[in-house]
Design a protein around this motif. Structure first.
Motif, short mmCIF file in Angstrom:
data_model
loop_
_atom_site.label_atom_id
_atom_site.label_comp_id
_atom_site.label_asym_id
_atom_site.label_seq_id
_atom_site.Cartn_x
_atom_site.Cartn_y
_atom_site.Cartn_z
N ASP A 153 0.85 -1.19 0.00
CA ASP A 153 0.00 0.00 0.00
C ASP A 153 0.88 1.24 0.00
O ASP A 153 2.11 1.13 -0.06
CB ASP A 153 -1.01 -0.02 1.15
CG ASP A 153 -0.35 0.04 2.52
OD1 ASP A 153 0.87 0.35 2.60
OD2 ASP A 153 -1.04 -0.21 3.53
N THR A 158 -5.31 6.59 3.07
CA THR A 158 -5.95 6.08 4.29
C THR A 158 -7.04 5.05 4.01
O THR A 158 -7.46 4.33 4.90
CB THR A 158 -6.61 7.23 5.08
OG1 THR A 158 -7.46 7.97 4.19
CG2 THR A 158 -5.58 8.15 5.66
N ASP A 159 -7.52 5.01 2.76
CA ASP A 159 -8.62 4.10 2.46
C ASP A 159 -8.19 2.70 2.08
O ASP A 159 -9.03 1.86 1.76
CB ASP A 159 -9.48 4.68 1.32
CG ASP A 159 -10.59 5.56 1.87
OD1 ASP A 159 -11.00 5.30 3.02
OD2 ASP A 159 -11.02 6.48 1.18
N PHE A 160 -6.91 2.44 2.10
CA PHE A 160 -6.46 1.10 1.72
C PHE A 160 -5.26 0.74 2.59
O PHE A 160 -4.26 1.45 2.58
CB PHE A 160 -6.07 1.05 0.24
CG PHE A 160 -5.77 -0.34 -0.23
CD1 PHE A 160 -6.73 -1.10 -0.87
CD2 PHE A 160 -4.50 -0.88 -0.04
CE1 PHE A 160 -6.45 -2.39 -1.30
CE2 PHE A 160 -4.21 -2.17 -0.47
CZ PHE A 160 -5.19 -2.93 -1.11
N SER A 161 -5.38 -0.34 3.32
CA SER A 161 -4.31 -0.74 4.23
C SER A 161 -3.91 -2.18 3.98
O SER A 161 -4.70 -3.11 4.20
CB SER A 161 -4.77 -0.56 5.68
OG SER A 161 -3.92 -1.27 6.56
N LYS A 163 -1.78 -3.84 5.65
CA LYS A 163 -1.69 -4.51 6.95
C LYS A 163 -3.07 -5.01 7.40
O LYS A 163 -3.20 -6.07 7.98
CB LYS A 163 -1.12 -3.50 7.97
CG LYS A 163 -0.80 -4.05 9.34
CD LYS A 163 0.57 -4.70 9.40
CE LYS A 163 0.87 -5.32 10.77
NZ LYS A 163 1.30 -4.34 11.76
N GLN A 164 -4.09 -4.18 7.13
CA GLN A 164 -5.45 -4.57 7.49
C GLN A 164 -5.83 -5.87 6.78
O GLN A 164 -6.42 -6.77 7.36
CB GLN A 164 -6.42 -3.45 7.09
CG GLN A 164 -7.86 -3.71 7.45
CD GLN A 164 -8.74 -2.46 7.32
OE1 GLN A 164 -8.49 -1.60 6.47
NE2 GLN A 164 -9.73 -2.33 8.18
N ARG A 180 4.54 -1.00 3.09
CA ARG A 180 4.09 0.33 2.67
C ARG A 180 5.23 1.02 1.92
O ARG A 180 6.36 1.03 2.40
CB ARG A 180 3.66 1.14 3.88
CG ARG A 180 3.22 2.55 3.56
CD ARG A 180 2.35 3.11 4.66
NE ARG A 180 1.10 2.35 4.74
CZ ARG A 180 0.15 2.57 5.64
NH1 ARG A 180 0.32 3.51 6.55
NH2 ARG A 180 -0.95 1.85 5.64
N GLU A 188 6.51 13.37 -0.07
CA GLU A 188 6.15 14.09 1.17
C GLU A 188 4.90 13.50 1.84
O GLU A 188 4.40 14.06 2.81
CB GLU A 188 6.03 15.60 0.96
CG GLU A 188 5.03 16.07 -0.09
CD GLU A 188 5.46 15.82 -1.53
OE1 GLU A 188 4.70 15.11 -2.22
OE2 GLU A 188 6.52 16.29 -1.96
N LYS A 189 4.41 12.37 1.33
CA LYS A 189 3.34 11.61 1.98
C LYS A 189 2.04 12.40 2.14
O LYS A 189 1.38 12.33 3.17
CB LYS A 189 3.81 11.09 3.35
CG LYS A 189 5.08 10.26 3.28
CD LYS A 189 5.51 9.82 4.65
CE LYS A 189 6.80 9.03 4.59
NZ LYS A 189 7.31 8.68 5.92
#
Lengths: 428, 524
Positions: A153, A158-161, A163-164, A180, A188-189
């Protein structure tokens, strides 16, 4: 009132979701003079998966690997389900017509094996689907084999993880892990959202080079690498191949929450492909008013907010969907069909619309509300007779189905659109 | 036995009274343990309007309660201003309402010492343009809105800072009885199954509607009536002031602004059991119909959720209706029944919670032989981290100020950034509790907007998994639990736009993700 131009056609198709798009395609392929009307539709929310049927027995809600076995159950458990009015050959023919069209438009799908297949979702659950975009196939295979696999990811998404997903699957699939990496051009994330901007970023070779460089050292024993479904729009096929070469193992896409790029791809493929056919599409407009005139023809007032055009059609296919797209509307007391004021099959009172438990396996009765039809997929007038001679309905507006729980969204849209167009065609 | 604790006072129930009592005792230097089977304000303290009464509502039914409200209203505005918005309030009568009642109202207010000023109807409709054109009388009063969660979280936080302990999700299993006292209490952590024994000097039963069940464990019988009240939350703020219907208290007659929304309620439905308390579509229809007589636009407004609370009412000697049953409180000293260290504080109301806590603490002090004066009448309630993030607008301000690209917004409806979710999680773990989505929702604005957790539920869970707060498949059980708890409030308001929203939610969690087929939260 100012005069607006008038347009004539044989068949007006109202709606731009999967059912409206499929109906327009079927009409075009049969040389019917057709006009499609609709605001940019639910396809943005579509996962891109083409579900056919996985749950035929609603009380126990058992998942079936064989959708045709599930259909046999339907005829006993839910005899008014629209599928019960369709033959297997009709459904297969309809599917084939849509899938081969999408392939021609550069959006290939997995071949129909006649069986449902398991795949992973953005929550890390496993779902069954009938036909998946080919960009997701390596993931389906990796899941089947429980092969070592890496889910990647991006910082800022934030809508795709990953790890989740890997955490939820750990017990069933110990070989799955996640990592990640920066999204190309986003060192710069900054916050990212899925959609066409991310997809377009992946269309540049330089960006793929950057991404592959970051992923390569993380691959280790992984047989395949899963990435959120943002790998390009039109060039998706080439991008996947390019990434496979650069990374060294097959790359696959994982569906995302909206905005769904595979849904956008479907929308774009239809828009593009239908544009090449002898068909008119009134994009970004809706039917403001509909009435039947002498001789059973329809006059539709079309426009975005104000009337911009009058459309005269001998027949109409209503593919306006459910509440989300306002094909059905509900107040505190009743559910209505706003365009033709068709009778809507529905529970007695609002108390019965929803079950107490959101995730109740029996599903919510309101989801089975909708338009009752005859064997030609014509809405009924409250008795056993069609409300209008040449008004047809297709897709999720139909009563006696629960596409979210039965996993039959696209299949229902496609096959009911097919049946409606065929029925109109035969009446000519 | 796993754990045993000694304490001066064991408080049962973490509502406004229990947490207020914990603080009151702590300020007097008395240490307590508070045990709560759910979370803070899980009962009636969380299921109300958040209305700090001026007292005017009770002038015709109970002038003593009205005067208590008036006094506490003034005190709390001074001592806990961060929990209160001084909105002011109106009492509004519309055509068809009982005109005798309207005529009596100013005199009753005067007699109870409640300020109430008659407004010209035209002026009132300028102040609040949404008032019905059929308005026939308007009085201005000193109602205010209060955040009950913030209030209880802050009370508890100060009590903890002064050495008291809180056990959430901990059930009272039973008492060990001595000859004339309770010797110890057996508690069980609902999540882990762990047991604890508490040896208290005094036990205070502040379990609200559950007070009868707690008393029964000590062999006593208290008759409590359960009156369920349902309320609705609008998607935005409808009025600046609190609007009360000027008539005998009835259904759907109060609209309270709170932050960015307004709350409309209530009903009064007698229920026999505390199991499965939820607002129903029929009740919601009734509230909307009644409320729109006062403010017509309430018939067309978008509601994002509903909730219900149970008013615990002490059974009166003579049957009367629940609306007129006393909202005052009685302190039950069980010494009269032979239990010297057991007190029950049932009934009462949010506005007078501090006064109830004071009276209870006075009795506790007397029994303990530690005569110390009450300080909550003079000491301001401090603002702490624990109660901070439930306030609307604070999250966004903080986020904009820090503007850090690595601090994304996780809840878009209410603009809650990751940094605040993190701080809320830390404040939960600091209390030796395991964080979950519901506990985070209670302590922040997360999930309270129009999408009702559709997007933020998944995002916050992903954040927790990434940070190691939740492991593996357990995360899916957390998510299910969270979605179910949101659903309880959504279900009764699903028509119009909110029905569309629910359809999208189900499409994503069931249509796309098959979450309905995944395991439920494991019960210990």
């Amino acid at each position: 009132m100012t005069e607006v131009p008038t347009m004539e056609c044989d068949l007006a198709i109202v709606g731009r979701g999967m059912a409206g798009m499929a109906a327009t395609l079927f009409a075009a392929n049969r040389g019917i003079s057709a006009v499609q009307v609709g605001m940019i539709g639910e396809l943005i929310f579509a996962s891109g998966l083409l579900d056919l049927l996985a749950v035929g027995w609603r009380e126990k809600g058992i998942l079936e690997r064989d959708p045709w076995a599930a259909m046999d159950l339907l005829s006993k458990e839910s005899p008014k389900h629209p599928y019960v009015r369709l033959k297997r050959e009709e459904i297969e023919t309809a599917f084939e017509e849509v899938v081969s069209f999408l392939e021609m438009q550069g959006l290939p799908y997995s071949s129909q094996t006649g069986q449902n297949t398991e795949m992973i979702t953005p929550l890390g659950t496993i779902k069954q689907t009938y036909c998946a975009p080919r960009s997701m196939l390596a993931g389906i295979q990796a899941l089947r084999e429980k092969a070592p696999c890496l889910v990647v990811d991006f910082h800022g998404l934030t809508d795709f993880s990953g790890k989740q997903i890997s955490a939820a699957l750990q017990d069933k699939w110990p070989g799955i892990r996640s990592a990640r990496v920066p999204f190309p051009g986003n060192s710069e994330k900054r916050e990212l959202v899925t959609g066409d901007i991310m997809a377009e970023t992946m269309e540049l070779s330089k960006n793929r080079e950057d991404l592959a460089r970051d992923i390569r050292p993380l691959v280790n024993d992984a047989h395949a690498v899963g990435i959120p479904a943002v790998l390009g729009m039109e060039k998706n096929r080439d991008i996947l191949e390019d990434l496979r070469e650069r990374i060294g193992v097959p790359v696959f896409e994982i569906p995302t929450f909206p905005v769904s790029v595979p849904g956008l791809r479907l929308n774009n493929a239809f828009v593009r492909g239908l544009g090449e056919k002898a068909i008119k599409r009134l994009g970004q407009s809706r039917v403001l008013q509909a009435k039947e005139v002498n001789g059973g023809a329809f006059v539709l007032t079309v426009g975005r907010r104000e009337p911009e055009m009058t459309l005269r059609a001998r027949g109409v296919i209503l593919a306006t969907g459910r509440f989300w797209s306002r094909g059905l509307v509900a107040d505190r007391k009743r559910i209505r069909e706003p365009l033709f004021n068709l009778p809507v099959h529905q529970p007695e009172t609002r108390e019965q619309w929803h079950r107490v438990d959101f995730l109740d396996l029996k599903g919510h009765p309101v989801n089975r509300a909708g338009v009752d039809i005859d064997d030609c997929f014509r809405p009924l007038d409250g008795s056993e007779d069609p409300a209008f001679e040449r008004l047809f309905a297709a897709g999720s507006i139909l009563a006696h189905q629960d596409w979210k729980r039965m996993k039959c969204g696209s299949g229902l849209a496609i096959s009911s659109a097919y049946k409606a167009v065929e029925a109109f065609w035969k009446m000519r | 036995m796993d754990h045993s604790f000694e304490t001066q006072v064991l408080i049962i129930g973490g509502g406004a009274t229990g947490t207020g009592l914990a603080r009151d005792l702590a300020l007097r230097g008395i240490q307590s343990i508070l045990t709560e089977k759910g979370d803070i304000n899980a009962g009636a303290s969380g299921g109300n309007h958040g209305l700090l009464h001026s007292g005017a509502r009770y002038v015709s039914s109970d002038s003593a309660v009205a005067a208590e409200c008036r006094a506490e209203n003034e005190l709390l505005k001074k001592l806990a201003p961060h929990c209160i918005e001084e909105t002011g309030g109106l009492f509004v009568a519309v055509a068809g309402d009982d005109e005798t009642h309207v005529a009596d109202f100013p005199h009753l207010c005067e007699r109870a010492g409640i300020p109430a000023t008659r407004l010209d109807i035209q002026d009132a409709r300028e102040l609040e343009p949404v008032l019905s054109p059929d308005t026939i009388a308007v009085y201005q009063v000193e109602d205010a809105s209060i955040d009950p969660f913030k209030l209880s979280l802050e009370n508890m936080a100060q009590a903890q800072a002064l050495g008291s302990r809180l056990f959430r999700h901990t059930q009272l299993m039973g008492f060990t009885m001595g000859r004339s006292s309770i010797r110890s209490a057996l508690l069980q952590d609902i999540k882990t199954g762990e047991e604890m024994v508490i040896d208290p000097e005094m036990v205070v039963n502040a379990a609200g509607a559950w007070a009868g069940e707690v008393a029964a464990l000590a062999g006593l019988s208290i008759q409590i009536l359960y009156s369920k009240g349902s309320l609705l939350v609008t998607d935005r703020r409808i009025t600046r002031r609190i609007i009360n219907r000027l008539r005998e208290p009835s259904d759907g007659d109060i609209l309270v602004p709170g932050g960015t929304v307004s709350i409309l309620g209530t009903t009064s439905v007698r229920v026999d059991s505390l199991e499965d308390i939820r607002p129903t579509p029929d009740e919601i229809n009734l509230i909307v119909d009644e409320g729109s007589a006062m403010i017509p636009m309430l018939a067309k407004t978008r509601y994002i959720r509903a909730y219900a609370g149970v008013r615990p009412l002490l059974k009166p000697e003579v049957e009367e209706n629940d609306r007129s049953a006393t909202r005052g409180f009685t302190l039950l000293d069980h010494a009269e029944e032979g239990l010297e260290n057991f007190v029950t504080i049932p009934g009462g109301k949010l506005t007078t919670y501090r006064f109830m806590a004071e009276k209870t603490a006075d009795l506790v002090c007397e029994r303990l032989g530690i005569p110390r004066p009450c300080l909550t009448r003079t000491e301001p309630l401090p603002s702490t981290e624990a109660g901070r993030w439930s306030e609307p607008g604070l999250g966004p301000r903080d986020w904009i100020r820090d503007k850090n690209p690595e601090n994304p917004i996780l809840c878009e409806c209410e603009m809650v950034p990751q940094s605040i979710i993190r701080r809320v999680i830390e404040s939960i773990t600091a209390q030796h509790e395991r964080p979950d989505l519901q506990a985070i929702g209670l302590r922040s604005r997360m999930g309270k907007g129009s999408c009702q957790g559709t997007f933020c539920g998944k995002r916050v869970l992903a954040h927790m998994i990434e940070q190691g707060d939740v492991a593996g498949e357990e995360g899916l059980a957390h998510l299910r639990h969270f979605l179910q708890s949101r659903w309880k409030g959504e279900r009764p308001v699903l028509w119009g736009d909110q029905l569309m929203q629910a359809e999208l939610k189900e499409a994503l969690y069931c249509g796309l993700s098959d979450l309905e087929r995944y395991p439920r939260m494991r019960k210990a």
